[in-house]
Scaffold this motif. Structure first.
Motif, PDB file in Angstrom:
ATOM      1  N   GLY A 285       0.715  -0.737   0.077  1.00 29.06           N
ATOM      2  CA  GLY A 285       0.045  -0.465  -0.099  1.00 29.06           C
ATOM      3  C   GLY A 285       0.216   1.163  -0.469  1.00 29.06           C
ATOM      4  O   GLY A 285       0.121   2.334   0.241  1.00 29.06           O
ATOM      5  N   GLN A 286       2.126   1.362   0.080  1.00 29.36           N
ATOM      6  CA  GLN A 286       3.474   2.302  -0.104  1.00 29.36           C
ATOM      7  C   GLN A 286       2.658   2.854  -1.400  1.00 29.36           C
ATOM      8  O   GLN A 286       2.489   2.388  -2.467  1.00 29.36           O
ATOM      9  CB  GLN A 286       4.374   2.019   1.000  1.00 29.36           C
ATOM     10  CG  GLN A 286       5.613   2.748   0.247  1.00 29.36           C
ATOM     11  CD  GLN A 286       4.917   3.858   1.677  1.00 29.36           C
ATOM     12  OE1 GLN A 286       4.769   5.742   1.642  1.00 29.36           O
ATOM     13  NE2 GLN A 286       5.090   3.654   2.950  1.00 29.36           N
ATOM     14  N   SER A 287       3.460   3.923  -1.437  1.00 33.34           N
ATOM     15  CA  SER A 287       3.652   5.230  -2.530  1.00 33.34           C
ATOM     16  C   SER A 287       4.128   4.090  -3.676  1.00 33.34           C
ATOM     17  O   SER A 287       5.589   4.456  -3.176  1.00 33.34           O
ATOM     18  CB  SER A 287       3.492   6.792  -2.384  1.00 33.34           C
ATOM     19  OG  SER A 287       4.416   6.638  -3.696  1.00 33.34           O
ATOM     20  N   GLU A 288       3.579   4.326  -4.723  1.00 32.62           N
ATOM     21  CA  GLU A 288       4.473   3.495  -6.271  1.00 32.62           C
ATOM     22  C   GLU A 288       5.318   4.098  -6.389  1.00 32.62           C
ATOM     23  O   GLU A 288       7.013   4.202  -6.056  1.00 32.62           O
ATOM     24  CB  GLU A 288       3.849   3.087  -7.384  1.00 32.62           C
ATOM     25  CG  GLU A 288       4.446   2.490  -8.165  1.00 32.62           C
ATOM     26  CD  GLU A 288       3.240   2.500  -9.836  1.00 32.62           C
ATOM     27  OE1 GLU A 288       4.013   2.475 -10.488  1.00 32.62           O
ATOM     28  OE2 GLU A 288       2.532   3.005  -9.228  1.00 32.62           O
ATOM     29  N   LYS A 289       5.628   5.372  -6.398  1.00 34.69           N
ATOM     30  CA  LYS A 289       6.545   6.539  -6.418  1.00 34.69           C
ATOM     31  C   LYS A 289       7.466   6.485  -5.611  1.00 34.69           C
ATOM     32  O   LYS A 289       9.207   6.287  -6.114  1.00 34.69           O
ATOM     33  CB  LYS A 289       5.953   7.649  -6.288  1.00 34.69           C
ATOM     34  CG  LYS A 289       7.068   9.444  -7.460  1.00 34.69           C
ATOM     35  CD  LYS A 289       6.655  10.616  -7.154  1.00 34.69           C
ATOM     36  CE  LYS A 289       5.955  10.814  -8.642  1.00 34.69           C
ATOM     37  NZ  LYS A 289       4.949  11.523  -8.882  1.00 34.69           N
ATOM     38  N   TYR A 290       7.418   6.656  -4.014  1.00 31.81           N
ATOM     39  CA  TYR A 290       7.728   5.903  -2.621  1.00 31.81           C
ATOM     40  C   TYR A 290       9.049   5.313  -3.054  1.00 31.81           C
ATOM     41  O   TYR A 290       9.977   4.951  -2.727  1.00 31.81           O
ATOM     42  CB  TYR A 290       7.130   6.829  -1.156  1.00 31.81           C
ATOM     43  CG  TYR A 290       8.446   6.926  -0.230  1.00 31.81           C
ATOM     44  CD1 TYR A 290       9.392   7.510   0.027  1.00 31.81           C
ATOM     45  CD2 TYR A 290       8.528   5.737   0.172  1.00 31.81           C
ATOM     46  CE1 TYR A 290      10.404   7.354   0.917  1.00 31.81           C
ATOM     47  CE2 TYR A 290       9.027   4.866   1.632  1.00 31.81           C
ATOM     48  CZ  TYR A 290       9.742   5.885   1.680  1.00 31.81           C
ATOM     49  OH  TYR A 290      11.184   5.908   3.199  1.00 31.81           O
TER      50      TYR A 290
ATOM     51  N   TYR B 251       3.130  -3.355  -7.634  1.00 31.53           N
ATOM     52  CA  TYR B 251       3.306  -5.084  -7.177  1.00 31.53           C
ATOM     53  C   TYR B 251       2.381  -4.667  -5.558  1.00 31.53           C
ATOM     54  O   TYR B 251       1.446  -4.635  -5.302  1.00 31.53           O
ATOM     55  CB  TYR B 251       4.211  -5.669  -7.493  1.00 31.53           C
ATOM     56  CG  TYR B 251       3.559  -7.041  -6.260  1.00 31.53           C
ATOM     57  CD1 TYR B 251       2.556  -7.376  -6.605  1.00 31.53           C
ATOM     58  CD2 TYR B 251       4.079  -7.219  -5.371  1.00 31.53           C
ATOM     59  CE1 TYR B 251       1.737  -8.050  -6.703  1.00 31.53           C
ATOM     60  CE2 TYR B 251       3.378  -8.473  -4.615  1.00 31.53           C
ATOM     61  CZ  TYR B 251       2.221  -9.485  -5.368  1.00 31.53           C
ATOM     62  OH  TYR B 251       1.939  -9.969  -4.680  1.00 31.53           O
ATOM     63  N   PHE B 252       4.275  -4.077  -5.332  1.00 30.82           N
ATOM     64  CA  PHE B 252       3.433  -3.345  -3.729  1.00 30.82           C
ATOM     65  C   PHE B 252       2.377  -2.584  -3.365  1.00 30.82           C
ATOM     66  O   PHE B 252       2.132  -2.495  -2.745  1.00 30.82           O
ATOM     67  CB  PHE B 252       4.853  -3.612  -2.754  1.00 30.82           C
ATOM     68  CG  PHE B 252       6.123  -4.302  -2.944  1.00 30.82           C
ATOM     69  CD1 PHE B 252       5.160  -5.652  -2.125  1.00 30.82           C
ATOM     70  CD2 PHE B 252       6.814  -4.601  -3.203  1.00 30.82           C
ATOM     71  CE1 PHE B 252       6.067  -6.826  -2.322  1.00 30.82           C
ATOM     72  CE2 PHE B 252       7.991  -6.135  -3.561  1.00 30.82           C
ATOM     73  CZ  PHE B 252       7.054  -7.396  -2.792  1.00 30.82           C
ATOM     74  N   ALA B 253       3.085  -1.132  -4.350  1.00 29.29           N
ATOM     75  CA  ALA B 253       1.840  -0.141  -3.645  1.00 29.29           C
ATOM     76  C   ALA B 253       0.230  -0.965  -4.045  1.00 29.29           C
ATOM     77  O   ALA B 253      -0.978  -0.045  -3.353  1.00 29.29           O
ATOM     78  CB  ALA B 253       1.617   1.040  -4.997  1.00 29.29           C
TER      79      ALA B 253
END
Length: 212
Positions: free
Chosen positions: A61-66, A102-104
């Motif tokens: 759910g973390q920001s893809e950009k981050y 994927y993780f985002a």
């Protein structure tokens, strides 16, 4: 809220924006392709990005950009994480972008915190400490800890408290320096004492964690 504190927050937001504009990587990966590349990631961070160990960050759910920025910084050496040495050497920017995507797209699980630290943690998170130059966390991470995806500021809601506390210590000690030219996190963390660090880290779980 008095005028000096409002000015203090405006300055913080301006610094965050400047830092993000300089250092944030562009994102837009293929999550399905990324799923095929996360075997080694899963050992520490879990197949769905929800790490079992409080020492390892949740990526779900973390920001893809981050996420993409952190992967690029780790690979380049701008962010030193010993356990990840060599892990990204064979990955292209496209590969890392796909992993980030994927993780985002995964759902973060909620955590547990220490209620006895809640009051102090809430005060610092929402209001900071103007006299000591500690800015409120809400300026970059938002009132609910959701972060700011477009700007590349991470979601800290629901993150392991141990991990958040350790990162604050690393910023304070100068061991982590990839917070941009504005040095926002280093400037804040170096003014916090250990009890404040633990309190803020715990508050992120107790009051800002997402629903399971």
């Amino acid at each position: 809220m008095d005028r000096p504190m409002n000015l203090f927050r405006i300055i913080l937001i301006a610094l965050c924006t400047a830092a993000g504009g300089i250092s944030v990587a562009q994102a837009g990966g293929d999550a399905q392709a990324g799923q095929q590349l996360i075997a080694s990631c899963a050992a520490c961070h879990g197949k769905d990005g929800n790490s079992a160990s409080p020492a390892n960050p949740k990526l779900a759910g973390q920001s893809e950009k981050y996420l993409l920025k952190q992967l690029k910084d780790i690979k380049s050496g701008a962010r030193d994480i010993a356990i990840m040495t060599g892990q990204l050497d064979n990955l292209t920017v496209t590969d890392m972008s796909n992993i980030a995507a994927y993780f985002a797209g995964q759902t973060q699980t909620a955590g547990t915190a220490k209620p006895e630290l809640a009051e102090l943690g809430r005060e610092i998170y929402r209001n900071g400490n103007h006299e000591r130059g500690i800015a409120a966390c809400t300026g970059c991470h938002g009132p609910a800890g959701a972060g700011n995806g477009p700007a590349g500021y991470p979601m800290i809601a629901g993150q392991h408290a141990d991990y958040i506390a350790q990162q604050l210590r690393h910023f304070a000690e100068g061991r982590r320096m990839n917070d941009g030219g504005g040095r926002v996190m280093r400037g804040i963390a170096e003014r916090m004492n250990e009890n404040e660090i633990k309190a803020v880290a715990s508050y992120c779980l107790l009051y800002t964690s997402p629903s399971p």
